[in-house]
Write a protein that holds these residues in place. Sequence first.
Motif, short mmCIF file in Angstrom:
data_model
loop_
_atom_site.label_atom_id
_atom_site.label_comp_id
_atom_site.label_asym_id
_atom_site.label_seq_id
_atom_site.Cartn_x
_atom_site.Cartn_y
_atom_site.Cartn_z
N CYS A 172 3.04 -10.99 -1.02
CA CYS A 172 2.38 -12.20 -1.51
C CYS A 172 3.22 -13.45 -1.21
N HIS A 173 2.60 -14.61 -1.39
CA HIS A 173 3.29 -15.90 -1.49
C HIS A 173 4.17 -16.21 -0.27
N ILE A 174 3.73 -15.84 0.93
CA ILE A 174 4.50 -16.18 2.13
C ILE A 174 4.69 -17.70 2.21
N HIS A 213 -6.07 -18.05 -3.25
CA HIS A 213 -5.60 -19.28 -3.89
C HIS A 213 -4.55 -19.03 -4.98
N ASP A 214 -4.43 -17.81 -5.48
CA ASP A 214 -3.53 -17.50 -6.61
C ASP A 214 -3.70 -18.52 -7.74
N ILE A 215 -4.94 -18.78 -8.13
CA ILE A 215 -5.16 -19.75 -9.22
C ILE A 215 -4.58 -19.19 -10.51
N MET A 272 -7.84 -12.08 -1.92
CA MET A 272 -6.96 -10.95 -2.24
C MET A 272 -5.98 -11.20 -3.38
N HIS A 273 -5.96 -12.43 -3.96
CA HIS A 273 -4.96 -12.66 -5.02
C HIS A 273 -5.39 -13.83 -5.89
N GLU A 274 -5.99 -13.52 -7.02
CA GLU A 274 -6.38 -14.56 -7.98
C GLU A 274 -6.07 -14.10 -9.40
N HIS A 275 -6.17 -15.05 -10.32
CA HIS A 275 -6.13 -14.76 -11.75
C HIS A 275 -7.34 -15.45 -12.38
N LEU A 276 -8.08 -14.71 -13.19
CA LEU A 276 -9.29 -15.27 -13.84
C LEU A 276 -9.07 -15.47 -15.33
N GLY A 294 -0.14 -3.73 -8.50
CA GLY A 294 0.54 -5.02 -8.39
C GLY A 294 -0.31 -6.13 -8.95
N GLU A 295 0.20 -7.39 -8.90
CA GLU A 295 1.33 -7.83 -8.14
C GLU A 295 2.64 -7.45 -8.84
N ILE A 296 3.39 -6.54 -8.21
CA ILE A 296 4.65 -6.09 -8.78
C ILE A 296 5.67 -7.22 -8.65
ZN LIG Z 1 -0.49 -14.06 -8.77
#
Ligand SMILES: [Zn+2]
Length: 348
Positions: free
Chosen positions: A228-230, A296-298, A30-34, A167-169
């Motif tokens: 995000c980021h709990i 992973h929010d890479i 649910m949360h990555e950057h490519l 988002g991610e806002i």
């Molecule tokens: Zn992110």
Amino acid sequence: MGGLTRAEMRGRAQTVRGLVDPAALGSTLMHEHLIWNLTPPSQRGGDPGPEPGLENHWGMMTSTAGSPANLTQRSVDVAIEAVREAVEAGCSTIVELTIGGIDPDPEGLVRVSEATGCHIVMGCGHYVEEYQDPRNHERSVDSFAAEMVAQVREGAWGTSVRAGIIGEIGCQNPWTPLERRVLQGALIAQQETGAALTIHPGRRQDQPQEVMDFVRARGGDPSRTIMCHIDRTVFDDDALFRLADTGVVLEWDLFGQESCLYPLNPDVDMPNDAGRLRAIRKVLDRGHRGQVVIAHDICHRAHMTRWGGWGYGHIHKRVLPLMRRRGFSEDEIEEILVRTPRRLLTFA
Ligand SMILES: [Zn+2]
């Protein structure tokens, strides 16, 4: 305004290649950057610093100061290779949240999706204030809302590629007036489009709660909002449970980051993956089913396998077996990776 109507979107999900049946999404990060650029704008155009490599991997993992080169990934081919690892491990959808301020490449994401077969759902809106275009200071809530609605219905960043989530806002601590206006615009866009909203909170334990109070006061839908980021923000059970009681979906999205030497806030004890699973277990045991997603929010090249990191396949390759060993049921795993993402990514 042109573009898709609410009726056309309702009940569907939207990837960078168009509307799809949500049943096709499958197992979802649910949360990555490519393809991204997290270099602070003040340092862009200067010395990119050392390339990430074997000799400096640990230093890169524990410091953001050293190298803008580590904070930037612009290659479609590198992204394709990295997404293939996740697909081979069982992932079928990636939510890509590179948005205003960190250089989104919508057409690059289309090419990655075409080459890998992975569904990619793109975000929209703006990241934290210091990354935003300085002209945003002059803009109103309505201007931000209209921009995000158009990014979902028509296309984003000068392309016809449409966003499937808002988002991610970006919010931070202290929370700035500009960031509040962007979030208020995002809440209007959430109501107008039926898209889910995902929020990057500031690094203070009560900041997510401050954000959720704002969301609820302005008619936002907590059940279609993701915090995000709990893992780097909320450390005590009372704060975690109070946040869960708002109905928001909690996202542990730093799987793979296991060092207590967290460069963005050395005062926090970043949990390892087992610690993340313990926190998720507590939330599920308290009855908050359907309120947990993971990723992973890479966002550094050193996080990717090509540069010695864990890569986008880590959750499917290593965390799922760990979840089974730690007593998570198959039903819980499917809820976290498949059903809750599908519910969120389906337009209301
Ligand atoms: Zn992110």
